[in-house]
Design an enzyme around this catalytic site. Structure first.
Site, PDB file in Angstrom:
ATOM      1  N   ASP A 273       1.487 -13.019   6.201  1.00  0.00           N
ATOM      2  CA  ASP A 273       1.983 -11.733   6.699  1.00  0.00           C
ATOM      3  C   ASP A 273       1.103 -11.116   7.787  1.00  0.00           C
ATOM      4  O   ASP A 273       1.539 -10.202   8.486  1.00  0.00           O
ATOM      5  CB  ASP A 273       2.207 -10.739   5.552  1.00  0.00           C
ATOM      6  CG  ASP A 273       0.944 -10.374   4.797  1.00  0.00           C
ATOM      7  OD1 ASP A 273      -0.122 -10.983   5.034  1.00  0.00           O
ATOM      8  OD2 ASP A 273       1.013  -9.461   3.938  1.00  0.00           O
TER       9      ASP A 273
ATOM     10  N   ASP B 239      -0.855 -15.742   2.780  1.00  0.00           N
ATOM     11  CA  ASP B 239       0.546 -15.469   2.432  1.00  0.00           C
ATOM     12  C   ASP B 239       1.412 -15.221   3.650  1.00  0.00           C
ATOM     13  O   ASP B 239       2.583 -14.855   3.521  1.00  0.00           O
ATOM     14  CB  ASP B 239       0.652 -14.312   1.429  1.00  0.00           C
ATOM     15  CG  ASP B 239       0.264 -12.966   2.022  1.00  0.00           C
ATOM     16  OD1 ASP B 239      -0.724 -12.922   2.780  1.00  0.00           O
ATOM     17  OD2 ASP B 239       0.925 -11.965   1.703  1.00  0.00           O
TER      18      ASP B 239
ATOM     19  N   ASP C 267      -3.098 -15.431   7.704  1.00  0.00           N
ATOM     20  CA  ASP C 267      -3.683 -15.372   6.361  1.00  0.00           C
ATOM     21  C   ASP C 267      -2.830 -16.143   5.348  1.00  0.00           C
ATOM     22  O   ASP C 267      -1.716 -16.568   5.665  1.00  0.00           O
ATOM     23  CB  ASP C 267      -3.938 -13.928   5.931  1.00  0.00           C
ATOM     24  CG  ASP C 267      -2.672 -13.128   5.688  1.00  0.00           C
ATOM     25  OD1 ASP C 267      -1.581 -13.603   6.041  1.00  0.00           O
ATOM     26  OD2 ASP C 267      -2.765 -12.019   5.147  1.00  0.00           O
TER      27      ASP C 267
ATOM     28  N   SER D  49      -3.308 -12.299  -0.865  1.00  0.00           N
ATOM     29  CA  SER D  49      -3.551 -12.210   0.569  1.00  0.00           C
ATOM     30  C   SER D  49      -4.804 -12.986   0.959  1.00  0.00           C
ATOM     31  O   SER D  49      -4.896 -14.181   0.714  1.00  0.00           O
ATOM     32  CB  SER D  49      -3.629 -10.741   0.986  1.00  0.00           C
ATOM     33  OG  SER D  49      -3.687 -10.629   2.394  1.00  0.00           O
TER      34      SER D  49
END
Length: 566
Positions: A299, A297, A295, A146
């Protein structure tokens, strides 16, 4: 086995790769770091694992990734031939070693006779979630940490519904991973190449097609700036917005390419103002209405809205409130608001979203902290069809509008935010104007978070003692305000303090306490699931902005002082 014995075992391993050998030689010069790298196995918890990259049993490396993958492979095999045939999907983000870790995982699954789909380049976590569902796979894995610093990476596990594993399934997977004793002994060569399938464009197109379904309006003119913060979402978001008809979006060029070093930001975290520095430069140049940062990744999304000559960063709670208002008002206007509509939020998320939803006659249900609990509700609804899902969110910048993905999805939300900004622009309003209208209509809701770090074994004991003490000697009042209700998610009971009665809470067990005060304020005490911290969440409401700010600061100071004085 001691950490010294473990490091000797690694050094003696004949097939240890050369990079790891060199790193181990350097590591031996620092006893403290060597001990930290080998004193335990890297924890594999309910969400998978996360840690610093490097040699050692307590680090992210090809051997610990093989171990986790072997445990999951054993779990899949225990579910039978059909589970192995349906297989597993693997995606990865832009971080250091993400492609290598994804490849190691894929080869380990294939070596165990499991049909494996591996993405050909970085993709987002929500696309992985979608892909598990689209391919009817049995499980999914995404290699990501993340918004953590560059030296970290991680390994998140998903079930056949595309959501992070529920607690029961996660415990079973954790048990299988724990049974894998020697990470160095796992071999993943010699697999059947037909079992390892590379995927890409076909699934990209299918995901974009679904993401376009979040639209409530056709495109109106709007100026926006987008940045993926060197993460995996850049190309996908650009394609999505262009297909949706938004051509006046500026994409921060320095941050569009995946780069695990995150060279232009201190932290790739859209919760922090620093993540918007470059986006604001382009926003000022283009006079953009809205800045969006996602961010690594893909999500979680943060936004900053034009406020005069500057931009104002909105909180996750505020962004969630705006999205709820936009979605429900649009559906009501079109006569598409379902009678059984439902919104989900976590127990530490603002009550602001609830009052907005209820003003449209829509139920709002609380779940424990963590988006997997929203995913769990959606999975149950696939069977019993009790409600129509309208929106799910958490205060930490995670949102979901359409459940073709079963985790928070910043890609679909980026489209929805651009659309909302464009729609309100036709009315001469910014998103900030709409937020102030909502405050005027429903009250000024304000929230805050205080995190207290408690490191080490003793720190963990202190946190447990605090929660135990708050249960044994519960507050009767906080900051001079009587406590009305106490929710204890460990005993799964709700106590009405004034009545002296209890009722059952139908949520999973969790070591969390929440206090509701008579003036509408609330406080939640929760140990962090990923860091050595105890977190205090605060929420207040008042008739005006200044009053709500003052009430929030007073409540925070009083509570922390009362806890420290125990």
């Amino acid at each position: 086995m001691t950490w010294q014995e473990r490091i000797k075992k690694w050094l003696a391993h004949e097939e240890l790769d050369e990079d790891t050998k060199a790193a181990l030689a350097t590591l031996q010069d620092d006893e403290k770091l060597a001990e930290d790298a080998f004193y335990q196995d890297l924890t594999f918890g309910t969400g998978g694992m996360r840690g610093e990259i490097g040699p050692g049993t307590n680090r992210m490396n090809i051997y610990t990734v093989r171990k986790a993958s072997q445990g999951i492979a054993d779990y899949i095999a225990s579910k039978g031939a059909e589970a192995k045939s349906r297989g597993i999907v693997i995606a990865y983000d832009s971080r250091r070693m993400s492609p290598e870790f994804a490849r190691e995982a894929a080869q380990t699954f294939a070596a165990n006779g499991i049909h494996t789909y591996l993405y050909d380049a970085p993709r987002t976590t929500p696309q992985l979630s979608f892909s598990v569902r689209y391919l009817h796979a049995f499980m999914g894995v995404v290699v990501t940490a993340s918004h953590n610093p560059p030296e970290y990476n991680g390994y998140k596990v998903y079930g056949e519904d595309g959501a992070q594993l529920n607690l029961e399934d996660a415990d079973e997977v954790i048990d299988f991973v724990g049974r894998v004793e020697n990470e160095l002994a796992i071999r993943n060569e010699g697999y059947d190449p037909e079992l390892l399938v590379t995927v890409g464009e076909r699934l990209d197109a299918a995901y974009i097609e679904q993401a376009l379904t979040v639209r409530e309006q056709l495109a109106h003119p709007v100026k926006a700036v987008f940045t993926p913060l060197h993460g995996a979402s850049g190309a996908t978001v650009k394609r999505l917005l262009e297909e949706a008809g938004y051509h006046d979006v500026t994409y921060v060029p320095e941050q569009m390419q995946p780069d695990g070093e995150f060279p232009t930001v201190t932290s790739p975290n859209p919760e922090e103002a620093g993540a918007f520095e470059l986006a604001e430069v382009y926003g000022q140049k283009t006079e953009a209405d809205l800045l969006i940062a996602v961010d690594p990744d893909g999500d979680r999304a943060g936004i900053a809205v034009r406020d005069g000559e500057h931009y104002k960063l909105l909180s996750g709670n505020q962004t969630g409130a705006l999205l709820i208002e936009y979605l429900l008002s649009q559906k009501k206007e079109k006569g598409e608001l379902p009678a059984d509509g439902r919104i989900f939020k976590t127990i530490v998320t603002s009550e602001f979203g609830r009052v907005i939803a209820e003003s449209y006659g829509v139920d709002c249900e609380d779940v424990l902290t963590g988006f997997k609990f929203i995913g769990e509700k959606l999975k149950l609804n696939d069977v019993n069809r009790e409600f129509t899902f309208l929106f799910g969110y958490e205060e930490s910048y995670g949102y979901l509008a359409r459940d073709f993905a079963r985790d928070k999805d910043a890609v679909q939300i980026t489209l929805l935010l651009v659309e909302a900004a464009a729609f309100y622009r036709t009315q001469g309003k910014t998103l900030l104007d709409v937020l102030h209208e909502l405050y005027a209509r429903h009250g000024w809701y304000r929230e805050s978070l205080v995190s207290v770090t408690k490191k080490g074994v003793e720190g963990a004991r202190e946190i447990n003692r605090l929660l135990e003490d708050l249960r044994m000697r519960p507050f009767q009042e906080i900051a001079g305000i009587p406590v009305k209700t106490i929710e204890d998610y460990d005993s799964q009971t709700r106590r009405f303090v004034d009545l002296g009665t209890d009722e059952k809470i139908t949520l999973p067990q969790s070591n969390v306490l929440k206090f509701f005060l008579e003036d509408g304020s609330w406080i939640c005490v929760r140990p962090s699931g990923t860091e050595p911290k105890v977190k205090y969440y605060f929420g207040v409401t008042a008739s005006g902005e200044q009053e709500s700010s003052e009430r929030l600061e007073f409540l925070k100071e009083a509570f922390v002082a009362e806890v420290d004085g125990r």
